[in-house]
Design a protein around this motif. Structure first.
Motif, PDB file in Angstrom:
ATOM      1  N   LEU A  72       0.831  -1.208   0.000  1.00 32.04           N
ATOM      2  CA  LEU A  72       0.000   0.000   0.000  1.00 32.04           C
ATOM      3  C   LEU A  72       0.862   1.252   0.000  1.00 32.04           C
ATOM      4  O   LEU A  72       0.576   2.223  -0.727  1.00 32.04           O
ATOM      5  CB  LEU A  72      -0.923  -0.013   1.217  1.00 32.04           C
ATOM      6  CG  LEU A  72      -1.845   1.210   1.375  1.00 32.04           C
ATOM      7  CD1 LEU A  72      -2.770   1.350   0.179  1.00 32.04           C
ATOM      8  CD2 LEU A  72      -2.653   1.100   2.670  1.00 32.04           C
ATOM      9  N   ALA A  73       1.929   1.251   0.804  1.00 26.52           N
ATOM     10  CA  ALA A  73       2.826   2.409   0.846  1.00 26.52           C
ATOM     11  C   ALA A  73       3.503   2.630  -0.500  1.00 26.52           C
ATOM     12  O   ALA A  73       3.676   3.770  -0.946  1.00 26.52           O
ATOM     13  CB  ALA A  73       3.874   2.211   1.940  1.00 26.52           C
ATOM     14  N   VAL A  74       3.877   1.539  -1.175  1.00 27.13           N
ATOM     15  CA  VAL A  74       4.497   1.657  -2.502  1.00 27.13           C
ATOM     16  C   VAL A  74       3.504   2.230  -3.506  1.00 27.13           C
ATOM     17  O   VAL A  74       3.849   3.086  -4.334  1.00 27.13           O
ATOM     18  CB  VAL A  74       5.028   0.286  -2.969  1.00 27.13           C
ATOM     19  CG1 VAL A  74       5.477   0.359  -4.424  1.00 27.13           C
ATOM     20  CG2 VAL A  74       6.186  -0.167  -2.098  1.00 27.13           C
ATOM     21  N   LEU A  75       2.259   1.765  -3.455  1.00 25.47           N
ATOM     22  CA  LEU A  75       1.241   2.247  -4.386  1.00 25.47           C
ATOM     23  C   LEU A  75       0.925   3.724  -4.186  1.00 25.47           C
ATOM     24  O   LEU A  75       0.621   4.447  -5.144  1.00 25.47           O
ATOM     25  CB  LEU A  75      -0.036   1.420  -4.239  1.00 25.47           C
ATOM     26  CG  LEU A  75       0.048  -0.052  -4.671  1.00 25.47           C
ATOM     27  CD1 LEU A  75      -1.257  -0.765  -4.360  1.00 25.47           C
ATOM     28  CD2 LEU A  75       0.385  -0.159  -6.153  1.00 25.47           C
ATOM     29  N   VAL A  76       1.002   4.187  -2.933  1.00 26.71           N
ATOM     30  CA  VAL A  76       0.679   5.592  -2.640  1.00 26.71           C
ATOM     31  C   VAL A  76       1.864   6.510  -2.932  1.00 26.71           C
ATOM     32  O   VAL A  76       1.688   7.719  -3.112  1.00 26.71           O
ATOM     33  CB  VAL A  76       0.227   5.723  -1.170  1.00 26.71           C
ATOM     34  CG1 VAL A  76      -0.037   7.174  -0.796  1.00 26.71           C
ATOM     35  CG2 VAL A  76      -1.036   4.904  -0.927  1.00 26.71           C
ATOM     36  N   GLN A  77       3.073   5.962  -3.027  1.00 23.50           N
ATOM     37  CA  GLN A  77       4.280   6.773  -3.185  1.00 23.50           C
ATOM     38  C   GLN A  77       4.207   7.739  -4.372  1.00 23.50           C
ATOM     39  O   GLN A  77       4.612   8.900  -4.237  1.00 23.50           O
ATOM     40  CB  GLN A  77       5.502   5.856  -3.325  1.00 23.50           C
ATOM     41  CG  GLN A  77       6.841   6.560  -3.223  1.00 23.50           C
ATOM     42  CD  GLN A  77       7.130   7.077  -1.816  1.00 23.50           C
ATOM     43  OE1 GLN A  77       6.478   6.682  -0.860  1.00 23.50           O
ATOM     44  NE2 GLN A  77       8.109   7.952  -1.709  1.00 23.50           N
ATOM     45  N   PRO A  78       3.698   7.330  -5.554  1.00 23.40           N
ATOM     46  CA  PRO A  78       3.619   8.298  -6.664  1.00 23.40           C
ATOM     47  C   PRO A  78       2.690   9.482  -6.409  1.00 23.40           C
ATOM     48  O   PRO A  78       2.724  10.464  -7.154  1.00 23.40           O
ATOM     49  CB  PRO A  78       3.104   7.440  -7.842  1.00 23.40           C
ATOM     50  CG  PRO A  78       3.450   6.045  -7.485  1.00 23.40           C
ATOM     51  CD  PRO A  78       3.331   5.974  -5.989  1.00 23.40           C
ATOM     52  N   LEU A  79       1.857   9.398  -5.375  1.00 30.67           N
ATOM     53  CA  LEU A  79       0.938  10.491  -5.073  1.00 30.67           C
ATOM     54  C   LEU A  79       1.573  11.551  -4.176  1.00 30.67           C
ATOM     55  O   LEU A  79       0.887  12.506  -3.778  1.00 30.67           O
ATOM     56  CB  LEU A  79      -0.322   9.945  -4.386  1.00 30.67           C
ATOM     57  CG  LEU A  79      -1.146   8.945  -5.201  1.00 30.67           C
ATOM     58  CD1 LEU A  79      -2.323   8.438  -4.367  1.00 30.67           C
ATOM     59  CD2 LEU A  79      -1.632   9.563  -6.492  1.00 30.67           C
ATOM     60  N   GLN A  80       2.865  11.397  -3.859  1.00 27.06           N
ATOM     61  CA  GLN A  80       3.501  12.336  -2.943  1.00 27.06           C
ATOM     62  C   GLN A  80       3.484  13.760  -3.493  1.00 27.06           C
ATOM     63  O   GLN A  80       3.130  14.713  -2.788  1.00 27.06           O
ATOM     64  CB  GLN A  80       4.938  11.900  -2.646  1.00 27.06           C
ATOM     65  CG  GLN A  80       5.684  12.823  -1.696  1.00 27.06           C
ATOM     66  CD  GLN A  80       5.022  12.908  -0.333  1.00 27.06           C
ATOM     67  OE1 GLN A  80       4.506  11.906   0.162  1.00 27.06           O
ATOM     68  NE2 GLN A  80       5.038  14.079   0.278  1.00 27.06           N
ATOM     69  N   LEU A  81       3.876  13.934  -4.738  1.00 24.24           N
ATOM     70  CA  LEU A  81       3.888  15.284  -5.315  1.00 24.24           C
ATOM     71  C   LEU A  81       2.485  15.885  -5.385  1.00 24.24           C
ATOM     72  O   LEU A  81       2.307  17.055  -5.012  1.00 24.24           O
ATOM     73  CB  LEU A  81       4.539  15.272  -6.699  1.00 24.24           C
ATOM     74  CG  LEU A  81       4.636  16.631  -7.405  1.00 24.24           C
ATOM     75  CD1 LEU A  81       5.400  17.631  -6.553  1.00 24.24           C
ATOM     76  CD2 LEU A  81       5.292  16.482  -8.782  1.00 24.24           C
ATOM     77  N   PRO A  82       1.455  15.132  -5.842  1.00 22.05           N
ATOM     78  CA  PRO A  82       0.102  15.710  -5.781  1.00 22.05           C
ATOM     79  C   PRO A  82      -0.327  16.090  -4.370  1.00 22.05           C
ATOM     80  O   PRO A  82      -1.064  17.073  -4.194  1.00 22.05           O
ATOM     81  CB  PRO A  82      -0.779  14.588  -6.351  1.00 22.05           C
ATOM     82  CG  PRO A  82       0.120  13.822  -7.257  1.00 22.05           C
ATOM     83  CD  PRO A  82       1.458  13.867  -6.599  1.00 22.05           C
ATOM     84  N   MET A  83       0.110  15.345  -3.351  1.00 18.29           N
ATOM     85  CA  MET A  83      -0.224  15.705  -1.975  1.00 18.29           C
ATOM     86  C   MET A  83       0.402  17.041  -1.601  1.00 18.29           C
ATOM     87  O   MET A  83      -0.235  17.895  -0.980  1.00 18.29           O
ATOM     88  CB  MET A  83       0.259  14.623  -1.002  1.00 18.29           C
ATOM     89  CG  MET A  83      -0.490  13.318  -1.070  1.00 18.29           C
ATOM     90  SD  MET A  83       0.143  12.148   0.159  1.00 18.29           S
ATOM     91  CE  MET A  83      -0.666  10.638  -0.371  1.00 18.29           C
ATOM     92  N   VAL A  84       1.677  17.222  -1.975  1.00 17.11           N
ATOM     93  CA  VAL A  84       2.348  18.494  -1.689  1.00 17.11           C
ATOM     94  C   VAL A  84       1.643  19.633  -2.413  1.00 17.11           C
ATOM     95  O   VAL A  84       1.386  20.698  -1.835  1.00 17.11           O
ATOM     96  CB  VAL A  84       3.832  18.421  -2.093  1.00 17.11           C
ATOM     97  CG1 VAL A  84       4.501  19.784  -1.907  1.00 17.11           C
ATOM     98  CG2 VAL A  84       4.567  17.364  -1.275  1.00 17.11           C
ATOM     99  N   ARG A  85       1.300  19.410  -3.687  1.00 12.03           N
ATOM    100  CA  ARG A  85       0.623  20.458  -4.450  1.00 12.03           C
ATOM    101  C   ARG A  85      -0.737  20.794  -3.852  1.00 12.03           C
ATOM    102  O   ARG A  85      -1.168  21.950  -3.854  1.00 12.03           O
ATOM    103  CB  ARG A  85       0.457  19.999  -5.903  1.00 12.03           C
ATOM    104  CG  ARG A  85       1.748  19.646  -6.606  1.00 12.03           C
ATOM    105  CD  ARG A  85       2.593  20.854  -6.904  1.00 12.03           C
ATOM    106  NE  ARG A  85       2.111  21.603  -8.043  1.00 12.03           N
ATOM    107  CZ  ARG A  85       2.671  22.710  -8.499  1.00 12.03           C
ATOM    108  NH1 ARG A  85       3.731  23.222  -7.871  1.00 12.03           N
ATOM    109  NH2 ARG A  85       2.179  23.338  -9.555  1.00 12.03           N
TER     110      ARG A  85
END
Length: 311
Positions: A72-85
């Motif tokens: 789950l953590a690996v799958l969510v990792q690409p969403l890090q930049l959208p979270m910051v934005r």
């Protein structure tokens, strides 16, 4: 790919950044929701039943659960930049009303800091110190040069870092940073990476805690006063957000220091001549940043290169 390269890639993917940014917030949120479910949610909670259920898990179930959390953590990792934005305030058009409200609040905050940074006509030592402190906070939390404000404190703190980085040397931090980062010395890069990891960790914790709070609210909707437990993740989200703002300021200072210490190394790697003074440096860097901003097929600015003699 060689074995050494594969191991190096694995360390980069599953290293300290993945642990701090990816695993810890995900594990904490899932553990909280699973605890509520084991305790009987939705419905009256009995935490003694939850502890018994957790103690009754066998090794295979624990390993499978841990593997699921990592995936789950690996799958969510690409969403890090959208979270910051998202936390910066780059919201869709339908969020125009909260964006205007946030921008209005940030404008008022900047105006108050600007007034506090003004020296009165008859200023004593204490007044000078207060004005200096307010001016420092103003520069750290808000962009310079008349840039438009974003609706969140995090967005303006990061925009302030972008506007300050390399500014006194004629460098545009936005276009120069991706190139400068690749030539940083090991110590500077370590500091920059640590502060970026701390920033991203606080952002991930804040967003994950909000999601956990909403999920807990839905899970505890029929649990009476136990519904108040859903406020705990929301409080954590608020604290983590404030931490993200502080980490953004620290990250901006690290980036500015990286420009101070490594800008000449960038010129050396680009095979460009070293400037003789600050005026020459600003002029050369402005030309260089103009070149980087141009489209790939429109690079007509002249540059003179210096190639070192082979040893």
């Amino acid at each position: 790919m060689s074995v050494d390269a594969a191991l190096r890639t694995a360390r980069e993917v599953f290293g300290l950044r993945f642990l701090v940014v990816g695993c810890v917030p995900t594990i904490a949120a899932c553990a909280f929701l699973l605890l509520l479910a084991f305790a009987g949610a939705p419905g009256p909670l009995r935490f003694a039943d939850a502890w018994q259920a957790i103690a009754g898990l066998n090794l295979g179930q624990l390993v499978l659960g841990a593997l699921g959390l990592v995936v789950l953590a690996v799958l969510v990792q690409p969403l890090q930049l959208p979270m910051v934005r998202l936390l910066e305030g780059y919201w869709p058009r339908w969020a125009a009303l909260p964006r205007r409200y946030g921008t209005w609040r940030q404008t008022g905050r900047r105006r108050r800091l600007a007034r506090a940074a003004e020296l009165p006509e008859a200023a004593d030592h204490a007044a000078v110190q207060r004005a200096g402190q307010a001016g420092t906070v103003l520069r750290r939390l808000f962009p310079v040069g008349g840039a438009p404000l974003l609706p969140t404190a995090l967005g303006n703190a990061l925009a302030a870092a972008e506007s300050r980085a390399g500014r006194e040397y004629g460098l545009d931090g936005v276009v120069a940073w991706p190139r400068l980062y690749l030539v940083l010395d090991e110590t500077t890069r370590s500091v920059v990476d640590d502060r970026r990891n701390a920033l991203d960790g606080m952002v991930r914790l804040s967003v994950t805690a909000v999601v956990a709070g909403v999920a807990a609210g839905a899970l505890l909707a029929g649990s009476g006063w136990w519904l108040l437990l859903a406020l705990a993740p929301l409080v954590i989200a608020r604290i983590a957000y404030r931490g993200a703002v502080h980490e953004a300021v620290a990250y901006g200072e690290a980036v500015q220091t990286a420009f101070d210490l490594n800008r000449f190394e960038l010129l050396r790697r680009l095979r460009l001549p070293m400037p003789a003074d600050q005026d020459a440096e600003r002029e050369a860097n402005e030309v260089l940043c103009t070149l980087w901003r141009q489209a790939p097929g429109d690079r007509s600015l002249p540059l003179t290169y210096e190639h070192p003699e082979p040893k």
